[in-house]
Design a protein around this motif. Sequence first.
Motif, PDB file in Angstrom:
ATOM      1  N   VAL A  57      12.102   5.322  -2.762  1.00 56.89           N
ATOM      2  CA  VAL A  57      13.422   5.087  -3.361  1.00 56.89           C
ATOM      3  C   VAL A  57      13.620   3.595  -3.618  1.00 56.89           C
ATOM      4  CG1 VAL A  57      15.914   5.269  -2.986  1.00 56.89           C
ATOM      5  CG2 VAL A  57      14.404   7.185  -2.351  1.00 56.89           C
ATOM      6  N   ALA A  58      13.256   2.770  -2.649  1.00 57.79           N
ATOM      7  CA  ALA A  58      13.417   1.321  -2.798  1.00 57.79           C
ATOM      8  C   ALA A  58      12.555   0.790  -3.948  1.00 57.79           C
ATOM      9  CB  ALA A  58      13.064   0.611  -1.488  1.00 57.79           C
ATOM     10  N   LEU A  59      11.317   1.278  -4.054  1.00 57.45           N
ATOM     11  CA  LEU A  59      10.455   0.817  -5.144  1.00 57.45           C
ATOM     12  C   LEU A  59      10.972   1.317  -6.487  1.00 57.45           C
ATOM     13  CD1 LEU A  59       8.045  -0.818  -6.051  1.00 57.45           C
ATOM     14  CD2 LEU A  59       6.584   1.169  -5.555  1.00 57.45           C
ATOM     15  N   ALA A  60      11.487   2.538  -6.534  1.00 56.92           N
ATOM     16  CA  ALA A  60      12.069   3.060  -7.782  1.00 56.92           C
ATOM     17  C   ALA A  60      13.222   2.166  -8.246  1.00 56.92           C
ATOM     18  CB  ALA A  60      12.544   4.500  -7.597  1.00 56.92           C
ATOM     19  N   LYS A  61      14.070   1.766  -7.316  1.00 55.88           N
ATOM     20  CA  LYS A  61      15.199   0.872  -7.667  1.00 55.88           C
ATOM     21  C   LYS A  61      14.678  -0.446  -8.195  1.00 55.88           C
ATOM     22  CE  LYS A  61      18.567   2.914  -4.525  1.00 55.88           C
ATOM     23  NZ  LYS A  61      19.370   2.729  -3.297  1.00 55.88           N
ATOM     24  N   ARG A  62      13.639  -0.976  -7.576  1.00 54.39           N
ATOM     25  CA  ARG A  62      13.066  -2.258  -8.027  1.00 54.39           C
ATOM     26  C   ARG A  62      12.437  -2.103  -9.416  1.00 54.39           C
ATOM     27  NH1 ARG A  62      13.201  -6.876  -9.430  1.00 54.39           N
ATOM     28  NH2 ARG A  62      11.468  -8.292  -9.032  1.00 54.39           N
ATOM     29  N   ASN A  64       2.046  12.568   1.610  1.00 49.83           N
ATOM     30  CA  ASN A  64       2.509  12.691   0.219  1.00 49.83           C
ATOM     31  C   ASN A  64       3.924  13.242   0.126  1.00 49.83           C
ATOM     32  OD1 ASN A  64       0.076  11.664  -0.800  1.00 49.83           O
ATOM     33  ND2 ASN A  64      -0.861  13.674  -0.700  1.00 49.83           N
ATOM     34  N   THR A  65       4.812  12.621   0.876  1.00 45.19           N
ATOM     35  CA  THR A  65       6.227  12.974   0.827  1.00 45.19           C
ATOM     36  C   THR A  65       7.007  11.798   0.244  1.00 45.19           C
ATOM     37  OG1 THR A  65       6.689  12.125   3.041  1.00 45.19           O
ATOM     38  CG2 THR A  65       6.020  14.455   2.867  1.00 45.19           C
ATOM     39  N   ILE A  66       8.246  12.065  -0.110  1.00 41.12           N
ATOM     40  CA  ILE A  66       9.129  11.009  -0.607  1.00 41.12           C
ATOM     41  C   ILE A  66       9.841  10.389   0.586  1.00 41.12           C
ATOM     42  CG2 ILE A  66      11.152  10.503  -2.041  1.00 41.12           C
ATOM     43  CD1 ILE A  66      10.234  12.892  -3.822  1.00 41.12           C
ATOM     44  N   THR A  67       9.790   9.055   0.651  1.00 37.16           N
ATOM     45  CA  THR A  67      10.437   8.317   1.730  1.00 37.16           C
ATOM     46  C   THR A  67      11.347   7.241   1.139  1.00 37.16           C
ATOM     47  OG1 THR A  67       8.758   6.570   1.912  1.00 37.16           O
ATOM     48  CG2 THR A  67       8.357   8.613   3.172  1.00 37.16           C
ATOM     49  N   ILE A 110       5.433   6.819 -14.181  1.00 34.16           N
ATOM     50  CA  ILE A 110       5.265   6.378 -12.796  1.00 34.16           C
ATOM     51  C   ILE A 110       5.644   7.506 -11.855  1.00 34.16           C
ATOM     52  CG2 ILE A 110       6.032   4.755 -11.028  1.00 34.16           C
ATOM     53  CD1 ILE A 110       6.493   2.707 -13.226  1.00 34.16           C
ATOM     54  N   ASP A 111       4.758   7.782 -10.905  1.00 36.72           N
ATOM     55  CA  ASP A 111       5.012   8.722  -9.815  1.00 36.72           C
ATOM     56  C   ASP A 111       5.015   7.936  -8.517  1.00 36.72           C
ATOM     57  OD1 ASP A 111       5.085  11.051 -11.349  1.00 36.72           O
ATOM     58  OD2 ASP A 111       2.945  11.442 -11.111  1.00 36.72           O
ATOM     59  N   LEU A 112       5.995   8.230  -7.666  1.00 35.10           N
ATOM     60  CA  LEU A 112       6.094   7.569  -6.367  1.00 35.10           C
ATOM     61  C   LEU A 112       6.092   8.622  -5.268  1.00 35.10           C
ATOM     62  CD1 LEU A 112       8.864   4.931  -7.154  1.00 35.10           C
ATOM     63  CD2 LEU A 112       6.387   4.580  -7.073  1.00 35.10           C
ATOM     64  N   VAL A 113       5.240   8.383  -4.284  1.00 35.16           N
ATOM     65  CA  VAL A 113       5.141   9.240  -3.106  1.00 35.16           C
ATOM     66  C   VAL A 113       4.484   8.394  -2.022  1.00 35.16           C
ATOM     67  CG1 VAL A 113       2.876  10.221  -3.653  1.00 35.16           C
ATOM     68  CG2 VAL A 113       4.498  11.568  -2.365  1.00 35.16           C
ATOM     69  N   THR A 114       4.777   8.712  -0.771  1.00 34.23           N
ATOM     70  CA  THR A 114       4.216   7.937   0.334  1.00 34.23           C
ATOM     71  C   THR A 114       3.039   8.705   0.919  1.00 34.23           C
ATOM     72  OG1 THR A 114       6.375   6.958   0.779  1.00 34.23           O
ATOM     73  CG2 THR A 114       4.741   6.840   2.545  1.00 34.23           C
ATOM     74  N   HIS A 115       1.858   8.144   0.785  1.00 39.79           N
ATOM     75  CA  HIS A 115       0.643   8.829   1.208  1.00 39.79           C
ATOM     76  C   HIS A 115       0.518   8.934   2.716  1.00 39.79           C
ATOM     77  CE1 HIS A 115      -0.725   9.006  -2.921  1.00 39.79           C
ATOM     78  NE2 HIS A 115      -0.354   7.745  -3.046  1.00 39.79           N
ATOM     79  N   VAL A 116       0.962   7.909   3.466  1.00 40.78           N
ATOM     80  CA  VAL A 116       0.802   7.933   4.928  1.00 40.78           C
ATOM     81  C   VAL A 116       1.671   8.978   5.610  1.00 40.78           C
ATOM     82  CG1 VAL A 116       0.044   5.522   5.060  1.00 40.78           C
ATOM     83  CG2 VAL A 116       2.466   6.088   5.392  1.00 40.78           C
ATOM     84  N   THR A 117       2.614   9.568   4.874  1.00 41.54           N
ATOM     85  CA  THR A 117       3.446  10.628   5.453  1.00 41.54           C
ATOM     86  C   THR A 117       3.049  11.994   4.891  1.00 41.54           C
ATOM     87  OG1 THR A 117       5.162  10.329   3.769  1.00 41.54           O
ATOM     88  CG2 THR A 117       5.426   9.103   5.845  1.00 41.54           C
TER      89      THR A 117
END
Length: 96
Positions: free
Chosen positions: A86-91, A79-82, A70-77
């Motif tokens: 972090v919240a989804l990673a914890k979930r 492709n940065t980490i927001t 799993i890769d997490l990044v926020t596309h609307v910013t």
Amino acid sequence: MAKPVPLTEGQIQYALQELPGWTIIDGKLRREFKFRDFVEAFGFMTMVAIAAEAADHHPEWFNVYNKVVIDLVTHVTGNTITERDVALAKRIDELA
């Protein structure tokens, strides 16, 4: 909902302390999960999909047999980490 704000490098490093197993690869939060078999891996992916849809924040992922990456990044910013990542990673960790 307000547009998410990219985390600073320091904020990302602090967040990683609370996310065992997660790393930064190519500017994205990444974790690899291994399960007993494909059915268990797919069941995990189904739970993550439901949580991601509820959060309106969707992962990039890859699955082969018992492995899920799993890769997490926020596309609307851009492709940065927001904090959303972090919240989804914890979930996701709770679901694993």
